[in-house]
Design an enzyme around this catalytic site. Structure first.
Site, PDB file in Angstrom:
ATOM      1  N   GLY A  63       0.845  -1.192   0.000  1.00 23.63           N
ATOM      2  CA  GLY A  63       0.000   0.000   0.000  1.00 23.63           C
ATOM      3  C   GLY A  63       0.878   1.238   0.000  1.00 23.63           C
ATOM      4  N   HIS A  64       1.874   1.207  -0.867  1.00 19.00           N
ATOM      5  CA  HIS A  64       2.769   2.361  -0.991  1.00 19.00           C
ATOM      6  C   HIS A  64       3.606   2.243  -2.253  1.00 19.00           C
ATOM      7  CE1 HIS A  64       6.032  -0.276   0.336  1.00 19.00           C
ATOM      8  NE2 HIS A  64       5.306  -0.619   1.371  1.00 19.00           N
ATOM      9  N   ALA A  65       4.251   3.355  -2.593  1.00 16.22           N
ATOM     10  CA  ALA A  65       5.257   3.376  -3.662  1.00 16.22           C
ATOM     11  C   ALA A  65       6.517   3.990  -3.054  1.00 16.22           C
ATOM     12  CB  ALA A  65       4.765   4.211  -4.839  1.00 16.22           C
ATOM     13  N   ARG A 110       2.433  -0.621  -4.906  1.00 18.90           N
ATOM     14  CA  ARG A 110       2.302  -2.074  -4.750  1.00 18.90           C
ATOM     15  C   ARG A 110       1.445  -2.407  -3.526  1.00 18.90           C
ATOM     16  NH1 ARG A 110       7.716  -1.900  -3.364  1.00 18.90           N
ATOM     17  NH2 ARG A 110       7.626  -0.306  -4.979  1.00 18.90           N
ATOM     18  N   LEU A 135       5.812   6.830  -0.487  1.00 16.00           N
ATOM     19  CA  LEU A 135       4.551   7.482  -0.841  1.00 16.00           C
ATOM     20  C   LEU A 135       3.459   6.537  -0.353  1.00 16.00           C
ATOM     21  CD1 LEU A 135       5.511   8.552  -4.461  1.00 16.00           C
ATOM     22  CD2 LEU A 135       5.065  10.103  -2.553  1.00 16.00           C
TER      23      LEU A 135
END
Ligand code: TYD
Length: 147
Positions: A63-65, A110, A135
């Site tokens: 749940g982030h980049a 992802r 992010l």
């Protein structure tokens, strides 16, 4: 119509090009299998290794980049699914082989879910841990892509 089909194909190709399944060489004999990750297998210098284990099957990870970190994700044991998203399209990839690594470059969102019992998710990272380069908000991720 033809234009929009072309555009979708292009976006699909883009994400396929950015997230690549790498083959990890293995040595197999009657005693079992041994997989080796050394220079050239992973397209960056490995600065950190971490792994997820004891993950409940209904868990949702990621749940982030990342702005700086490139990663390779490997299902060392069991299986799970990785959603990769370049801000235009998403793709769900099942990982279930310790000889396969999913390379994820920077600026790809992802999410990881559908963990099997006993799954171990190994991540090879190109950077040391730095929360500032994450992010974690999808809208902020999208804004950074267009900005
Ligand atoms: P998180 O990024 O939420 O994990 P995932 O993306 O796998 O769901 O990280 C969980 C916690 O662990 C969070 O508090 C940050 C911390 N953490 C570290 O301290 N060092 C690390 O190398 C990583 C990846 C996470």
């Amino acid at each position: 119509m033809a234009g929009s089909i072309k555009l979708s194909i292009k976006i699909y190709m883009n994400i396929l090009n950015k997230t690549v399944l790498l083959n990890i060489p293995k040595v197999h004999d009657e005693r079992g299998s041994l997989a080796v990750i050394e220079k050239d297998v992973v397209p960056f210098e490995i600065k950190r290794v971490y792994y997820l284990y004891d993950v409940p099957s209904d868990s949702f990870r990621g749940g982030h980049a990342h702005k700086e970190q490139e990663s390779v994700v490997i299902a060392l044991s069991g299986s799970f699914e990785v959603v990769v998203d370049d801000g235009h399209t998403r793709k769900r990839i099942m990982l279930n082989k310790p000889t396969q690594g999913l390379y994820i470059p920077t600026y790809i969102w992802r999410e990881i879910d559908n963990f099997s019992s006993g799954a171990v998710c190994l991540v090879l990272a190109s950077t040391t841990y730095n929360e500032d380069e994450y992010l974690r908000d999808y809208e902020e991720f999208k804004n950074q892509l267009s900005g």
